[in-house]
Structures are given as structure tokens and as C-alpha cells.
Design an enzyme around this catalytic site. Structure first.
Site, PDB file in Angstrom:
ATOM      1  N   HIS A   1      -9.326   1.836  -0.257  1.00  0.00           N
ATOM      2  CA  HIS A   1      -9.229   2.553   1.003  1.00  0.00           C
ATOM      3  C   HIS A   1     -10.627   2.427   1.620  1.00  0.00           C
ATOM      4  O   HIS A   1     -11.608   2.867   1.016  1.00  0.00           O
ATOM      5  CB  HIS A   1      -8.916   4.026   0.766  1.00  0.00           C
ATOM      6  CG  HIS A   1      -7.504   4.300   0.380  1.00  0.00           C
ATOM      7  ND1 HIS A   1      -6.939   3.827  -0.775  1.00  0.00           N
ATOM      8  CD2 HIS A   1      -6.526   4.994   1.036  1.00  0.00           C
ATOM      9  CE1 HIS A   1      -5.670   4.224  -0.827  1.00  0.00           C
ATOM     10  NE2 HIS A   1      -5.398   4.932   0.249  1.00  0.00           N
TER      11      HIS A   1
ATOM     12  N   ASP B   1       2.203   3.319   2.943  1.00  0.00           N
ATOM     13  CA  ASP B   1       1.224   4.351   2.607  1.00  0.00           C
ATOM     14  C   ASP B   1       1.891   5.610   2.040  1.00  0.00           C
ATOM     15  O   ASP B   1       1.661   5.976   0.908  1.00  0.00           O
ATOM     16  CB  ASP B   1       0.334   4.692   3.810  1.00  0.00           C
ATOM     17  CG  ASP B   1      -1.009   5.285   3.382  1.00  0.00           C
ATOM     18  OD1 ASP B   1      -1.287   5.325   2.180  1.00  0.00           O
ATOM     19  OD2 ASP B   1      -1.789   5.695   4.261  1.00  0.00           O
TER      20      ASP B   1
ATOM     21  N   GLU C   1     -11.372   4.566   6.428  1.00  0.00           N
ATOM     22  CA  GLU C   1     -10.200   5.217   7.023  1.00  0.00           C
ATOM     23  C   GLU C   1     -10.682   6.405   7.847  1.00  0.00           C
ATOM     24  O   GLU C   1     -10.463   7.560   7.511  1.00  0.00           O
ATOM     25  CB  GLU C   1      -9.196   5.656   5.949  1.00  0.00           C
ATOM     26  CG  GLU C   1      -7.862   6.118   6.538  1.00  0.00           C
ATOM     27  CD  GLU C   1      -6.874   6.624   5.492  1.00  0.00           C
ATOM     28  OE1 GLU C   1      -7.221   6.639   4.298  1.00  0.00           O
ATOM     29  OE2 GLU C   1      -5.753   7.017   5.885  1.00  0.00           O
TER      30      GLU C   1
ATOM     31  N   HIS D   1       1.565   5.342  -2.182  1.00  0.00           N
ATOM     32  CA  HIS D   1       1.090   6.383  -3.111  1.00  0.00           C
ATOM     33  C   HIS D   1       2.302   6.974  -3.821  1.00  0.00           C
ATOM     34  O   HIS D   1       2.858   7.975  -3.378  1.00  0.00           O
ATOM     35  CB  HIS D   1       0.310   7.465  -2.353  1.00  0.00           C
ATOM     36  CG  HIS D   1      -0.966   6.961  -1.766  1.00  0.00           C
ATOM     37  ND1 HIS D   1      -2.184   7.104  -2.395  1.00  0.00           N
ATOM     38  CD2 HIS D   1      -1.211   6.272  -0.631  1.00  0.00           C
ATOM     39  CE1 HIS D   1      -3.133   6.532  -1.657  1.00  0.00           C
ATOM     40  NE2 HIS D   1      -2.559   6.009  -0.576  1.00  0.00           N
TER      41      HIS D   1
ATOM     42  N   GLN E   1      -9.305   9.414  -5.495  1.00  0.00           N
ATOM     43  CA  GLN E   1      -9.012  10.109  -4.227  1.00  0.00           C
ATOM     44  C   GLN E   1     -10.165  10.982  -3.736  1.00  0.00           C
ATOM     45  O   GLN E   1     -10.438  11.063  -2.538  1.00  0.00           O
ATOM     46  CB  GLN E   1      -7.760  10.985  -4.405  1.00  0.00           C
ATOM     47  CG  GLN E   1      -7.433  11.915  -3.247  1.00  0.00           C
ATOM     48  CD  GLN E   1      -6.815  11.197  -2.064  1.00  0.00           C
ATOM     49  OE1 GLN E   1      -5.674  10.795  -2.096  1.00  0.00           O
ATOM     50  NE2 GLN E   1      -7.577  11.033  -0.997  1.00  0.00           N
TER      51      GLN E   1
ATOM     52  N   HIS F   1       0.846  -1.213   0.000  1.00  0.00           N
ATOM     53  CA  HIS F   1       0.000   0.000   0.000  1.00  0.00           C
ATOM     54  C   HIS F   1       0.872   1.251   0.000  1.00  0.00           C
ATOM     55  O   HIS F   1       1.480   1.611   1.010  1.00  0.00           O
ATOM     56  CB  HIS F   1      -0.932   0.020   1.215  1.00  0.00           C
ATOM     57  CG  HIS F   1      -1.944   1.127   1.141  1.00  0.00           C
ATOM     58  ND1 HIS F   1      -3.291   0.900   0.987  1.00  0.00           N
ATOM     59  CD2 HIS F   1      -1.808   2.479   1.160  1.00  0.00           C
ATOM     60  CE1 HIS F   1      -3.939   2.050   0.928  1.00  0.00           C
ATOM     61  NE2 HIS F   1      -3.042   3.032   1.034  1.00  0.00           N
TER      62      HIS F   1
HETATM   63 FE   FE2 Z   1      -3.441   5.141   1.192  1.00  0.00          FE
END
Ligand code: FE2
Length: 428
Positions: free
Chosen positions: A210, A309, A213, A59, A152, A57
Site C-alpha cells: 500500500h 480492495d 494512499e 483484504h 496495517q 488487491h
Molecule cells: Fe488495500
């Protein structure tokens, strides 16, 4: 005549004095005192030889952008998302590629040879998608980069995002992503999970969302994700990332939820660094930790992996691509300090993560890819404790990164000349 033999290694499962022979990029044999010769021999000196680290995971479109156009003042998830929105219009494909390649250099040096990166598709130019597709091609000889189409700003909340997500998949993005808790309502989130799972089922793709969260104990998209997985026959192909709301949920409800997740064979990815700095922000005291229930999910038989992450981006300004750092943090946050529990955290950044990514030929077994990392550690727990140096990083039987052992010299009367932080002290 083999291409390479690594002699006298300790393996993560505890086997000692093992030789690993490599031929044509694959592991040809794993046994004690392998009777063969090779063009290259590496003496492991009894140290830990492990399959590569895997980050399930990340970005990569945002990595190394910290400070652009400004720092995250509050340090919160929502300011991070807002900041990323400010940065997006000024992004260029070349800048994303350059930063991603630099991060991949760090990753390789850390023995991190497979990364699943979410890529934001809420940009009509799909700039980050094209950039990371280019990076995926460039790094393929030395790093497996898997891309997730990540809306996102919400696949329904952000106008046009659903079409952009489908276009990203057409261009070659591997996995269907989502962010149900960021849709306007719980019902919108539920609908997004349903739609995105249906797209994955139609196209034969994996899913990694996701999911939940938040610190909201009533954020329950993971329940929908598990139910949709079962409905569409996607068992073993769907991952819920973060699942931080599970930290705050009612225990009775969780006692029903975890068996449902097990029925769906749902993969779980916790991200201890992000969870520790982004969750519990509305709490005064006591402050919740906000990481999902890692040991309980593992005990129920689910595959749980641990992700980085963020590294030096709008959400998290630190990090260096070190998955042992991630395992180290998880051990503390989840209070997994028993020997087996620490070994399970090591698996969370190696074999469990590889399983969730469906990596082909991963692991130290004959016939698998000859990808491995020699660590300056006696076993996985020692590796986590010392965040051990990656002495040799091997991809397809070739050394692609190496580093000297870290030793500190001492100038103390009657004391050893150097320390290695191993115990008992290493004689090597
Ligand atoms: Fe993430």
C-alpha cells in the site's frame, strides 16, 4: 478423445468461432472447428470466453465483517483503520475462515478464480494469518489465493510488527507488504520501504505495498519504492498499490516519476471503489477523484491492474466479488471510455492482474491451465457494460459454477416477449 471442448466462442482478442479443447486440466488446442471429440461439449453460441477474473488487491481477513462491532460512521479511511483496530481483539480464527470461505463462494460464482489478499500481521496472535493460510489450503482446488504480509498499523509504528511480518513469512505468507504513508514521518516511511524491499530481495519474494494512499501531493514513497526496486534488482517483482497521491502530484514531478517507475518495471494496482469513497475526503469543492493516473501509466508501458480492495468491511460496505463492477467503475473514474481504453480496463481485471501476481499457466493458450469463464456478452466492452452473467465457470476443465442467462419478460402489446439488454437484440 478430449475431456472437454467449448465450441464457437469469441475470445477477448476478437477472434470469433473458436473451439477450445481441454485434456487433463490443460488447454490442448485453440482453433476454429477443432476436429476432435470430447466427453463434454459446451456450445458457447458465439459468446465471450475469457480467462478467469483476477483480483490483485483484496483484504480477505476483513471481508463480510461490515457492522462489527459498529458501522463506519464517517466513511473515512482513518475511521476504517480505527474500526478494524476495535474489531481485531474479538476476532476468532473460525469466524475469519467462515467469512473468507463464504466470500470465495461468491468469487467462484463471479468467475473470480485468483485473489491476492493482504493479511494484517499487526496482531501478536497472527490469528488472521493462520486463518487465511487455512483458507488458502481449503480453496486451492478451485481458487488461487496469494497472501501478502500487511503491517496495517505500520511496520515501525506498530511495536513488534517487523518481527511479526517475518514470522508470517515463515508460516507461509507469499508476498511482502507495507504501508509507508502510515509510518509517523516521511523518513520513517522511506526506511520501511527500504527494509521491506531488502527482506523480499533476501528471501526471493514478491513485494506489494500500500503506497501513498493519501491525497497529499508530497507523499512520495512510490519514488523510493521504484528506486529500491532498481537498487536491489527486483524489477518486475514489485507492485505499488493505490498510489493515490499521484492524482494530486505536480505534473512536472510526475513527468520524472513515471519513467523511473517504468525503469523499475513497477506494477501498479488502482482500486477504484475504495479510491472513490475514501479519497478527497478533506476537500470541499472541487473534490478530487483520488485514483492514480491509470491511462498515463498504461501509456508509459507499465502493467496496471484493478483491484476490489474491500467488500462489506470497515472501509466499504458494498460489493459482491464482481470484477466487472471494478472495471466498470475504473472506466468512469479514469474517463477511459474509448473502445481500446475500455478493453484495457477489462485486461486490468484479467491478464494484467494475473501478470502482477505471477500466476502460472494463466490465459487462453495451448498448454495453459484450462481455467475460463463463459460470459453472456459479445465482447469485453459488452461484458463491462452489462456486468454480464457468468454462464459457465471452468477450473481445470471442470465446470464449477454456472448461471442462467438473465432475461426480463415483457407484457407489452406489439413488443418482444423478453429483453436481454444486448444490442442488436440476441436471438438466443
Ligand atoms: Fe488495500
Amino acid at each position: 478423445m478430449l475431456d472437454l471442448i467449448v465450441r464457437n466462442a469469441t475470445l477477448p482478442d476478437g477472434r470469433r468461432g473458436i473451439d477450445v479443447g481441454v485434456q487433463a486440466g490443460r488447454i490442448a488446442a485453440i482453433e476454429p472447428q477443432l476436429q476432435a471429440s470430447a466427453s463434454q461439449i459446451i456450445d458457447a453460441q458465439g459468446l465471450l470466453l475469457t480467462p478467469p477474473f483476477v483480483d490483485p488487491h483484496f483484504h480477505m481477513d476483513a471481508t463480510l465483517s461490515v457492522g462489527l462491532p459498529r458501522r463506519n460512521r464517517s466513511g473515512t479511511l482513518l475511521e476504517g483503520i480505527a474500526l478494524w483496530g476495535e474489531l481485531k481483539p474479538s476476532l476468532t480464527q473460525d469466524a475469519i475462515v467462515e467469512r473468507a470461505l463464504a466470500y470465495c463462494d461468491w468469487a467462484v460464482a463471479q468467475g473470480l478464480l485468483a485473489i491476492r489478499s493482504h493479511v494484517d500481521i499487526c496482531d501478536p496472535r497472527l490469528l488472521a494469518v493462520d486463518a487465511l493460510l487455512e483458507v488458502r489450503k481449503k480453496v486451492a482446488p478451485y481458487l488461487d489465493l496469494q497472501l501478502v504480509a500487511f503491517p496495517q498499523d505500520g511496520v515501525y509504528r506498530s511495536p513488534g510488527a517487523l518481527d511479526l511480518l517475518k514470522e508470517a513469512l515463515r508460516r507461509g505468507v507469499d508476498v511482502v507488504g507495507g504501508i509507508p504513508h502510515f509510518e509517523r514521518t516521511m523518513e520513517g516511511g522511506r526506511a520501511s520501504v527500504r527494509t521491506l524491499c531488502e527482506i523480499a530481495a533476501e528471501q526471493g519474494l514478491l513485494v506489494d505495498m500500500h503506497c501513498d494512499e493519501t491525497d497529499d501531493p508530497l507523499s512520495r514513497h512510490v519514488e523510493t519504492l521504484a528506486a529500491e526496486t532498481v537498487r536491489l534488482g527486483l524489477q518486475g517483482r514489485v507492485v505499488g498499490s493505490h498510489l493515490t497521491s499521484m492524482h494530486s502530484m505536480d505534473n512536472y514531478y510526475v513527468s520524472k516519476l513515471i519513467p523511473l517507475m517504468a525503469e523499475a518495471d513497477l506494477g501498479v494496482i488502482a482500486n477504484p471503489f475504495a479510491n472513490m469513497v475514501l479519497m478527497g475526503r478533506h476537500d470541499t469543492y472541487p473534490k478530487r477523484r483520488g485514483m492514480t493516473r491509470v491511462p498515463e501509466l498504461m501509456a508509459a508501458g507499465l502493467t496496471v491492474a484493478l483491484g476490489q480492495d474491500s467488500t462489506m468491511d470497515p472501509w466499504y460496505g458494498l460489493g459482491s466479488g464482481d470484477m466487472l463492477d471494478v472495471a466498470h467503475m475504473a472506466v468512469h473514474v479514469a474517463q477511459m471510455t474509448g473502445l481500446d481504453a475500455m478493453a484495457a480496463c477489462f485486461a486490468g481485471v484479467t491478464e494484467n492482474a494475473a501478470r502482477l501476481m505471477h500466476l502460472e499457466g494463466y490465459g487462453l493458450a495451448p498448454g495453459n491451465r484450462a481455467d475460463m469463464v463463459l460470459l453472456d456478452a459479445s465482447d469485453p466492452v459488452d461484458a463491462i457494460r452489462r456486468r454480464s452473467t457468468r454462464l459457465e465457470v471452468i477450473r481445470g476443465g471442470k465446470v464449477i459454477a454456472s448461471a442462467p442467462k438473465q432475461r426480463s419478460s415483457l407484457a407489452l402489446p406489439g413488443r418482444p416477449a423478453e429483453v436481454s439488454f444486448s444490442w442488436p437484440p440476441s436471438s438466443k
